[in-house]
Design an enzyme around this catalytic site. Structure first.
Site, PDB file in Angstrom:
ATOM      1  N   LYS A  84       0.818  -1.224   0.000  1.00 10.89           N
ATOM      2  CA  LYS A  84       0.000   0.000   0.000  1.00 10.89           C
ATOM      3  C   LYS A  84       0.847   1.268   0.000  1.00 10.89           C
ATOM      4  O   LYS A  84       0.626   2.173  -0.780  1.00 10.89           O
ATOM      5  CB  LYS A  84      -0.854   0.075   1.275  1.00 10.89           C
ATOM      6  CG  LYS A  84      -2.112  -0.699   1.253  1.00 10.89           C
ATOM      7  CD  LYS A  84      -3.032  -0.300   2.407  1.00 10.89           C
ATOM      8  CE  LYS A  84      -2.385  -0.101   3.743  1.00 10.89           C
ATOM      9  NZ  LYS A  84      -2.077  -1.263   4.513  1.00 10.89           N
ATOM     10  N   ARG A 140      -9.683   1.646   8.825  1.00  8.71           N
ATOM     11  CA  ARG A 140      -9.158   0.318   9.116  1.00  8.71           C
ATOM     12  C   ARG A 140     -10.194  -0.532   9.832  1.00  8.71           C
ATOM     13  O   ARG A 140      -9.898  -1.647  10.236  1.00  8.71           O
ATOM     14  CB  ARG A 140      -7.946   0.480  10.009  1.00  8.71           C
ATOM     15  CG  ARG A 140      -6.640   0.031   9.361  1.00  8.71           C
ATOM     16  CD  ARG A 140      -5.646   0.034  10.445  1.00  8.71           C
ATOM     17  NE  ARG A 140      -4.349  -0.491  10.207  1.00  8.71           N
ATOM     18  CZ  ARG A 140      -3.345   0.137   9.655  1.00  8.71           C
ATOM     19  NH1 ARG A 140      -3.510   1.315   9.114  1.00  8.71           N
ATOM     20  NH2 ARG A 140      -2.150  -0.413   9.626  1.00  8.71           N
ATOM     21  N   ARG A 178      11.515  -5.560   5.550  1.00  7.51           N
ATOM     22  CA  ARG A 178      11.284  -4.173   5.145  1.00  7.51           C
ATOM     23  C   ARG A 178      12.163  -3.228   5.969  1.00  7.51           C
ATOM     24  O   ARG A 178      12.380  -3.420   7.149  1.00  7.51           O
ATOM     25  CB  ARG A 178       9.812  -3.836   5.380  1.00  7.51           C
ATOM     26  CG  ARG A 178       9.476  -2.404   5.070  1.00  7.51           C
ATOM     27  CD  ARG A 178       8.004  -2.222   4.893  1.00  7.51           C
ATOM     28  NE  ARG A 178       7.291  -2.203   6.152  1.00  7.51           N
ATOM     29  CZ  ARG A 178       5.990  -1.917   6.235  1.00  7.51           C
ATOM     30  NH1 ARG A 178       5.292  -1.690   5.138  1.00  7.51           N
ATOM     31  NH2 ARG A 178       5.400  -1.904   7.400  1.00  7.51           N
ATOM     32  N   ARG A 231      11.116  -0.908  11.419  1.00 10.46           N
ATOM     33  CA  ARG A 231      10.062  -0.433  12.302  1.00 10.46           C
ATOM     34  C   ARG A 231       9.876  -1.405  13.456  1.00 10.46           C
ATOM     35  O   ARG A 231       9.972  -2.613  13.274  1.00 10.46           O
ATOM     36  CB  ARG A 231       8.740  -0.321  11.514  1.00 10.46           C
ATOM     37  CG  ARG A 231       8.665   0.928  10.680  1.00 10.46           C
ATOM     38  CD  ARG A 231       7.502   0.953   9.730  1.00 10.46           C
ATOM     39  NE  ARG A 231       6.255   0.423  10.273  1.00 10.46           N
ATOM     40  CZ  ARG A 231       5.091   0.434   9.603  1.00 10.46           C
ATOM     41  NH1 ARG A 231       5.047   0.937   8.381  1.00 10.46           N
ATOM     42  NH2 ARG A 231       3.998  -0.054  10.131  1.00 10.46           N
ATOM     43  N   ARG A 244      -0.427  -8.087  13.721  1.00  7.33           N
ATOM     44  CA  ARG A 244      -1.032  -7.074  12.843  1.00  7.33           C
ATOM     45  C   ARG A 244      -1.904  -7.729  11.769  1.00  7.33           C
ATOM     46  O   ARG A 244      -2.956  -7.210  11.411  1.00  7.33           O
ATOM     47  CB  ARG A 244       0.060  -6.217  12.192  1.00  7.33           C
ATOM     48  CG  ARG A 244       0.708  -5.250  13.180  1.00  7.33           C
ATOM     49  CD  ARG A 244       2.019  -4.700  12.656  1.00  7.33           C
ATOM     50  NE  ARG A 244       1.866  -3.851  11.497  1.00  7.33           N
ATOM     51  CZ  ARG A 244       2.847  -3.586  10.636  1.00  7.33           C
ATOM     52  NH1 ARG A 244       4.049  -4.130  10.806  1.00  7.33           N
ATOM     53  NH2 ARG A 244       2.644  -2.779   9.629  1.00  7.33           N
TER      54      ARG A 244
HETATM   55  P1  AMP Z   1       0.663   1.310   9.102  1.00  4.53           P
HETATM   56  O1  AMP Z   1       1.867   2.117   8.832  1.00  4.53           O
HETATM   57  O2  AMP Z   1      -0.533   1.736   8.267  1.00  4.53           O
HETATM   58  O3  AMP Z   1       0.904  -0.177   9.030  1.00  4.53           O
HETATM   59  O4  AMP Z   1       0.227   1.642  10.628  1.00  4.53           O
HETATM   60  C1  AMP Z   1       1.083   1.360  11.709  1.00  4.53           C
HETATM   61  C2  AMP Z   1       0.303   1.336  13.004  1.00  4.53           C
HETATM   62  O5  AMP Z   1      -0.325   2.629  13.227  1.00  4.53           O
HETATM   63  C3  AMP Z   1      -0.868   0.342  13.068  1.00  4.53           C
HETATM   64  O6  AMP Z   1      -0.444  -0.966  13.405  1.00  4.53           O
HETATM   65  C4  AMP Z   1      -1.754   0.973  14.137  1.00  4.53           C
HETATM   66  O7  AMP Z   1      -1.225   0.762  15.436  1.00  4.53           O
HETATM   67  C5  AMP Z   1      -1.612   2.462  13.831  1.00  4.53           C
HETATM   68  N1  AMP Z   1      -2.639   2.906  12.860  1.00  4.53           N
HETATM   69  C6  AMP Z   1      -2.419   3.364  11.586  1.00  4.53           C
HETATM   70  N2  AMP Z   1      -3.592   3.670  10.983  1.00  4.53           N
HETATM   71  C7  AMP Z   1      -4.571   3.437  11.886  1.00  4.53           C
HETATM   72  C8  AMP Z   1      -5.982   3.554  11.883  1.00  4.53           C
HETATM   73  N3  AMP Z   1      -6.644   3.968  10.790  1.00  4.53           N
HETATM   74  N4  AMP Z   1      -6.660   3.218  13.011  1.00  4.53           N
HETATM   75  C9  AMP Z   1      -6.013   2.798  14.103  1.00  4.53           C
HETATM   76  N5  AMP Z   1      -4.689   2.634  14.182  1.00  4.53           N
HETATM   77  C10 AMP Z   1      -3.956   2.951  13.096  1.00  4.53           C
END
Ligand code: AMP
Length: 211
Positions: A15, A88, A122, A155, A166
């Site tokens: 993404k 999400r 990654r 990360r 996740r």
């Molecule tokens: P990502 O970079 O999109 O994988 O997001 C990393 C982390 O940020 C996720 O595992 C959540 O802890 C938090 N996060 C990101 N977007 C959301 C969202 N829309 N709602 C809740 N938590 C989020």
């Protein structure tokens, strides 16, 4: 292009990478909740302090922390937008519906073992959030971003244990979203296996069909 697009797909489905490319080639603005939250953590803001524990555990941050963030960003943007990582959950989608009209939802599909492999290898740039994969998309210089020369890091939520969590959370919370958008008639499924350009072309085709 004025479309509001949501990019859905499990962690590691590409993404972030696809969003970067779509934004630069189609002149769209990216709104990535993950990036915004990581920035808040890095800058030690009150939002960052509240979000960090959830993020490190691979859990979703509570809605009240992310929904306002997205609403504010959307208000400030002119033209087309790609939402990456938001909504999400079904609840977030219903909240989003109250302040924005989404035109297209692209759902990127990749099988679970491929996702674990992608995520644990990654590396992310600390300065510009650019992403690399040690095997498929390695940086030219070890541990340095090609674009801005910032330092690359893993990360804290890209370790195998957190990745599995996740993915579990994704299935549980995010899959009902595809049903929600399917019923609205704006969901397009895209095969996320294959190299970055192949997947990009598939996404582009879905967007062009909508214009
Ligand atoms: P990502 O970079 O999109 O994988 O997001 C990393 C982390 O940020 C996720 O595992 C959540 O802890 C938090 N996060 C990101 N977007 C959301 C969202 N829309 N709602 C809740 N938590 C989020």
């Amino acid at each position: 292009m004025d479309l509001k697009i949501v990019l859905l797909g499990p962690p590691g489905s590409g993404k972030g990478t696809q969003t970067e490319r779509l934004c630069s080639e189609l002149k769209l603005t990216k709104i990535s909740t993950g990036d915004l939250l990581r920035e808040a953590v890095r800058n030690d803001t009150p939002l960052g302090a509240k979000a960090k524990g959830y993020m490190d555990a691979g859990r979703l941050v509570p809605n009240d922390l992310v929904v306002d963030l997205v609403r504010e960003k959307l208000k400030a943007v002119k033209g087309g937008v790609i939402l990456d990582g938001f909504p999400r959950s079904l609840e977030q989608a219903q909240l989003l519906d109250k302040f924005a009209k989404i035109d297209l939802v692209i759902d990127i599909n990749v099988n679970e073992e491929a996702l674990v492999k992608r995520l644990t290898m990654r590396r992310t740039c600390k300065d510009c959030a650019g992403v690399y994969h040690l095997e498929y998309n390695p940086p030219r210089e070890e541990d340095k971003c090609d674009r801005c020369h910032g330092p690359l890091y893993q990360r804290t939520d890209d370790t195998e244990k957190t990745v599995r969590e996740r993915l579990r959370v994704y299935k549980e919370s995010t899959l009902p979203l595809t049903k929600f958008y399917h019923e609205k008639g704006i969901l397009r499924k895209v095969d996320g296996e294959g190299d970055i350009s192949t997947v990009y072309q598939r996404i582009l085709k879905a967007i062009k069909a909508k214009k």
